[in-house]
Design a protein around this motif. Structure first.
Motif, mmCIF file in Angstrom:
data_model
loop_
_atom_site.group_PDB
_atom_site.id
_atom_site.type_symbol
_atom_site.label_atom_id
_atom_site.label_comp_id
_atom_site.label_asym_id
_atom_site.label_seq_id
_atom_site.Cartn_x
_atom_site.Cartn_y
_atom_site.Cartn_z
ATOM 1 N N LYS A 42 0.839 -1.207 0.000
ATOM 2 C CA LYS A 42 0.000 0.000 0.000
ATOM 3 C C LYS A 42 0.876 1.259 0.000
ATOM 4 C CE LYS A 42 -3.692 2.296 2.531
ATOM 5 N NZ LYS A 42 -4.559 2.258 3.719
ATOM 6 N N ALA A 43 1.910 1.283 0.841
ATOM 7 C CA ALA A 43 2.821 2.430 0.895
ATOM 8 C C ALA A 43 3.605 2.549 -0.407
ATOM 9 C CB ALA A 43 3.770 2.283 2.079
ATOM 10 N N TRP A 44 4.081 1.412 -0.917
ATOM 11 C CA TRP A 44 4.828 1.406 -2.181
ATOM 12 C C TRP A 44 3.959 1.939 -3.325
ATOM 13 C CZ3 TRP A 44 3.244 -1.453 -6.432
ATOM 14 C CH2 TRP A 44 4.104 -1.387 -7.540
ATOM 15 N N ARG A 45 2.717 1.470 -3.386
ATOM 16 C CA ARG A 45 1.815 1.887 -4.461
ATOM 17 C C ARG A 45 1.594 3.398 -4.440
ATOM 18 N NH1 ARG A 45 -2.021 -1.758 -3.897
ATOM 19 N NH2 ARG A 45 -1.134 -3.076 -5.499
ATOM 20 N N GLY A 46 1.417 3.959 -3.246
ATOM 21 C CA GLY A 46 1.214 5.406 -3.130
ATOM 22 C C GLY A 46 2.402 6.188 -3.658
ATOM 23 N N LYS A 47 3.608 5.769 -3.305
ATOM 24 C CA LYS A 47 4.820 6.450 -3.779
ATOM 25 C C LYS A 47 5.025 6.230 -5.277
ATOM 26 C CE LYS A 47 6.735 8.498 -0.259
ATOM 27 N NZ LYS A 47 7.175 9.899 -0.295
ATOM 28 N N ALA A 48 4.803 5.005 -5.740
ATOM 29 C CA ALA A 48 4.989 4.695 -7.163
ATOM 30 C C ALA A 48 4.016 5.497 -8.017
ATOM 31 C CB ALA A 48 4.826 3.198 -7.399
ATOM 32 N N GLN A 49 2.771 5.610 -7.573
ATOM 33 C CA GLN A 49 1.780 6.368 -8.337
ATOM 34 C C GLN A 49 2.103 7.856 -8.336
ATOM 35 O OE1 GLN A 49 -1.948 5.089 -6.613
ATOM 36 N NE2 GLN A 49 -2.063 3.301 -7.950
ATOM 37 N N ALA A 50 2.640 8.361 -7.213
ATOM 38 C CA ALA A 50 2.964 9.783 -7.113
ATOM 39 C C ALA A 50 4.150 10.159 -8.004
ATOM 40 C CB ALA A 50 3.270 10.150 -5.664
ATOM 41 N N THR A 51 4.972 9.182 -8.385
ATOM 42 C CA THR A 51 6.159 9.456 -9.201
ATOM 43 C C THR A 51 6.082 8.791 -10.569
ATOM 44 O OG1 THR A 51 7.327 7.575 -8.196
ATOM 45 C CG2 THR A 51 7.636 9.737 -7.164
ATOM 46 N N VAL A 52 4.889 8.417 -10.991
ATOM 47 C CA VAL A 52 4.708 7.660 -12.234
ATOM 48 C C VAL A 52 5.234 8.410 -13.464
ATOM 49 C CG1 VAL A 52 2.351 8.446 -12.735
ATOM 50 C CG2 VAL A 52 3.085 6.175 -13.486
ATOM 51 N N ASP A 53 5.247 9.735 -13.431
ATOM 52 C CA ASP A 53 5.713 10.502 -14.584
ATOM 53 C C ASP A 53 7.236 10.570 -14.700
ATOM 54 O OD1 ASP A 53 3.110 11.021 -15.396
ATOM 55 O OD2 ASP A 53 2.986 12.877 -14.244
ATOM 56 N N ASP A 54 7.949 10.100 -13.700
ATOM 57 C CA ASP A 54 9.415 10.116 -13.715
ATOM 58 C C ASP A 54 9.918 8.678 -13.797
ATOM 59 O OD1 ASP A 54 12.109 10.384 -13.361
ATOM 60 O OD2 ASP A 54 11.983 11.503 -11.478
ATOM 61 N N ALA A 55 10.275 8.253 -14.994
ATOM 62 C CA ALA A 55 10.680 6.858 -15.214
ATOM 63 C C ALA A 55 11.931 6.473 -14.441
ATOM 64 C CB ALA A 55 10.908 6.611 -16.705
ATOM 65 N N ARG A 56 12.725 7.451 -14.030
ATOM 66 C CA ARG A 56 13.967 7.133 -13.324
ATOM 67 C C ARG A 56 13.805 7.180 -11.811
ATOM 68 N NH1 ARG A 56 18.645 10.273 -15.755
ATOM 69 N NH2 ARG A 56 19.719 9.266 -14.033
ATOM 70 N N THR A 57 12.589 7.369 -11.325
ATOM 71 C CA THR A 57 12.337 7.259 -9.887
ATOM 72 C C THR A 57 11.580 5.966 -9.664
ATOM 73 O OG1 THR A 57 12.320 9.641 -9.529
ATOM 74 C CG2 THR A 57 11.208 8.291 -7.888
ATOM 75 N N ARG A 58 12.162 5.100 -8.837
ATOM 76 C CA ARG A 58 11.563 3.789 -8.575
ATOM 77 C C ARG A 58 11.487 3.547 -7.075
ATOM 78 N NH1 ARG A 58 13.856 -1.184 -11.464
ATOM 79 N NH2 ARG A 58 11.821 -1.928 -10.814
ATOM 80 N N TYR A 59 10.470 2.826 -6.669
ATOM 81 C CA TYR A 59 10.291 2.423 -5.281
ATOM 82 C C TYR A 59 10.268 0.915 -5.201
ATOM 83 C CZ TYR A 59 9.749 7.105 -3.602
ATOM 84 O OH TYR A 59 10.014 8.409 -3.252
ATOM 85 N N PHE A 60 10.736 0.385 -4.068
ATOM 86 C CA PHE A 60 10.886 -1.046 -3.885
ATOM 87 C C PHE A 60 10.362 -1.469 -2.520
ATOM 88 C CE2 PHE A 60 14.287 0.591 -6.518
ATOM 89 C CZ PHE A 60 14.280 -0.252 -7.609
ATOM 90 N N VAL A 61 9.910 -2.712 -2.444
ATOM 91 C CA VAL A 61 9.579 -3.343 -1.167
ATOM 92 C C VAL A 61 10.687 -4.355 -0.892
ATOM 93 C CG1 VAL A 61 7.966 -4.803 0.096
ATOM 94 C CG2 VAL A 61 7.086 -3.065 -1.479
ATOM 95 N N VAL A 62 11.380 -4.183 0.228
ATOM 96 C CA VAL A 62 12.446 -5.091 0.632
ATOM 97 C C VAL A 62 11.905 -5.961 1.761
ATOM 98 C CG1 VAL A 62 14.791 -5.280 1.534
ATOM 99 C CG2 VAL A 62 14.177 -3.358 0.032
ATOM 100 N N HIS A 63 11.993 -7.263 1.600
ATOM 101 C CA HIS A 63 11.474 -8.199 2.594
ATOM 102 C C HIS A 63 12.519 -8.385 3.695
ATOM 103 C CE1 HIS A 63 7.974 -9.460 0.137
ATOM 104 N NE2 HIS A 63 8.750 -9.007 -0.818
#
Length: 78
Positions: A42-63
């Motif tokens: 849920k947190a990852w999705r929020g950040k990923a959607q907020a930066t969707v226009d910048d292809a070089r910004t990526r978010y990850f979930v680390v287990h």
């Protein structure tokens, strides 16, 4: 009681949009640590959607729980 399964969400600008090597380690956005995969996604999705226009910004979930307890390869956190 459900076992605590820690997950870290982080992101930032990467050198290659398909990779996971960050441009500047000092600029990594540590979103937070979450106790379940669902909360982390849920947190990852929020950040990923907020930066969707910048292809070089990526978010990850680390287990993190897999790193803290490497013997638990068959954990079930769904």
């Amino acid at each position: 009681m459900t076992k605590q399964l820690l997950h870290l969400v982080l992101g930032g600008r990467v050198k290659d949009p398909k990779g996971a090597e960050f441009e500047d380690l000092d600029e990594i956005d540590i979103v937070g640590v979450y106790g379940s995969n669902a909360e982390a996604v849920k947190a990852w999705r929020g950040k990923a959607q907020a930066t969707v226009d910048d292809a070089r910004t990526r978010y990850f979930v680390v287990h993190l729980h897999r790193l803290l307890d490497p013997g638990s390869e068959h954990d079930h956190d769904h």
